[in-house]
Enzyme design. Structure first.
Site, PDB file in Angstrom:
ATOM      1  N   ASP A 278       0.796  -1.227   0.000  1.00  0.00           N
ATOM      2  CA  ASP A 278       0.000   0.000   0.000  1.00  0.00           C
ATOM      3  C   ASP A 278       0.828   1.276   0.000  1.00  0.00           C
ATOM      4  O   ASP A 278       0.300   2.352   0.294  1.00  0.00           O
ATOM      5  CB  ASP A 278      -0.953  -0.012   1.206  1.00  0.00           C
TER       6      ASP A 278
ATOM      7  N   ASP B  51      -7.103  -3.571  -5.669  1.00  0.00           N
ATOM      8  CA  ASP B  51      -6.701  -2.296  -5.061  1.00  0.00           C
ATOM      9  C   ASP B  51      -5.261  -1.923  -5.419  1.00  0.00           C
ATOM     10  O   ASP B  51      -4.888  -0.746  -5.446  1.00  0.00           O
ATOM     11  CB  ASP B  51      -6.797  -2.368  -3.526  1.00  0.00           C
TER      12      ASP B  51
HETATM   13  N1  GLY Z   1      -7.913  -2.715   0.827  1.00  0.00           N
HETATM   14  C1  GLY Z   1      -8.262  -1.404   0.511  1.00  0.00           C
HETATM   15  C2  GLY Z   1      -9.706  -1.160   0.534  1.00  0.00           C
HETATM   16  O1  GLY Z   1     -10.360  -1.494   1.498  1.00  0.00           O
HETATM   17  O2  GLY Z   1     -10.199  -0.626  -0.404  1.00  0.00           O
END
Ligand code: GLY
Length: 389
Positions: A108, A167
């Protein structure tokens, strides 16, 4: 005579009846809420994230994937206001995430590093931000294995060792930035390889996306799953929005038409879905079983609006539709239905997002990334309106 405008409206359809959003008013509200947020957060090691079920604030550490969104949102307010107060606060909350540049345990880093430092660098050209972003990109790239061809998202999911979530498309922008700003040129190739394999393995024939694809060491697919969606074969709303945004960025960075086509296909799936409500803010999953008695996800709405506004700048027969639909989403989000109570809701801007419904976590609550993408979308909307004259 008086009937004429009504008649024209009926013939033209509801889209033309949209009133523009008062961006000044919305930023004044955002600034008022976030002044309260800053007062209630004197300690920069506690990042605003959401509200707990009992209504109290839910704060997180810098290692949480959302730590960059508060600083990023402060930069959005600074961009709009040019007020040094917001610059100072944005700088403070940006630097509070700096140590995560070395974090190789998460995919992330795009969210965590690029949202605060990328916006800060764009607006101030602060040279101190550059090495932090370059290191962050390098750390992210350690999660790419050439034989698999994608960046690993989580270290483990169920029995699988190489899960990749949709994501992850959002983290590629940091790699492009680094490759364009003195970093290793290989970072760009990693982003492209990841995006290509994601088209191949995450997308279904109807252009919706799986949430989690689990890979074998040789790059073959072991399983297609969900974590935050309703079911493995459902269309988790925020995942569709992440993909839409991600492929729009891919086109911006490469000018490769295949990414533009992909972004358009995702947009068309999203906008034409029979379960997309009239206000254009999706349920948390397009296939949630209890629709219409299911929660909406304002965060997906904000991400999709921001992505569609960028996508609308790339021409094509749907450009106007994308702009109008994004405007409709922003109108909804700016209405009392999705706005926090002034001075309330722990000083967030938007309410009614869903983080992880299957885990019963962050269900129908404010979430920091909804605010971030809402403010970004408002800035994009205002710039496009000014351009149109
Ligand atoms: N994992 C990132 C989200 O919840 O969008």
């Amino acid at each position: 005579m008086r009937l004429l405008p009504i008649l024209a409206l009926l013939i033209a359809g509801p889209v033309l009846a949209q009133t523009p959003i008062d961006v000044d008013k919305e930023f004044a509200f955002a600034a008022q809420q976030y002044r309260g947020m800053l007062q209630s957060h004197p300690d920069t090691s506690k990042f605003p994230q959401s509200s707990k079920p009992d209504g109290s604030p839910d704060d997180r550490k810098s290692s949480w994937w959302c730590s960059g969104f508060f600083g990023g949102s402060l930069w959005h307010i600074y961009q709009r206001t040019n007020d040094p107060f917001w610059k100072e606060e944005a700088q403070k909350w940006t630097m509070a995430v700096a140590k995560e540049q070395y974090n190789t345990g998460t995919h992330d880093l795009g969210f965590m590093i690029y949202c605060p430092f990328g916006n800060g660098y764009r607006l101030t050209k602060n040279e101190a931000y550059k090495p932090i972003m370059l290191t962050g990109a390098q750390s992210l790239s350690t999660r790419f294995t050439p034989s698999v061809g994608v960046i690993k998202s989580w270290n483990k999911f169920q029995q699988y060792d190489y899960p990749v979530i949709i994501d992850n498309m959002m983290n590629l922008e940091l790699l492009f930035w680094a490759a364009n700003n003195g970093g290793d040129k290989r970072l760009r190739d990693i982003a492209i390889t990841h995006a290509d394999n994601t088209i191949k393995n995450h997308y279904r024939p109807d252009n919706s996306s799986y949430h989690v694809v689990c890979y074998n060491p040789d790059g073959t697919v072991a399983a297609k799953k969900t974590a935050q969606g309703y079911a493995d074969n459902s269309a988790w709303a925020r995942g569709q929005a992440w993909g839409l945004y991600g492929y729009t960025v891919m086109y911006r960075e490469t000018k490769d038409k295949k990414y533009l086509d992909q972004a358009r296909k995702i947009a068309d799936f999203y906008l034409n879905h029979p379960n997309l409500p009239a206000d254009k803010i999706p349920y948390w999953d397009f296939n949630a079983p209890g629709i219409p008695a299911e929660e909406r996800d304002a965060s997906a709405g904000a991400i999709a609006a921001s992505a569609l506004l960028e996508l609308s700048t790339h021409g094509g027969s749907s450009a106007k539709t994308y702009y109008q639909q994004a405007e409709r989403m922003l109108q909804s989000l700016s209405s009392p239905a999705y706005k926090a109570k002034p001075g309330g809701d722990n000083h967030f801007i938007l309410v009614h997002s869903v983080g992880h419904k299957p885990a019963k976590s962050e269900v129908d609550t404010p979430i920091i990334y909804a605010d971030y993408y809402y403010l970004e979308a408002l800035l994009r909307y205002d710039a496009l309106r000014k351009k149109q004259g």
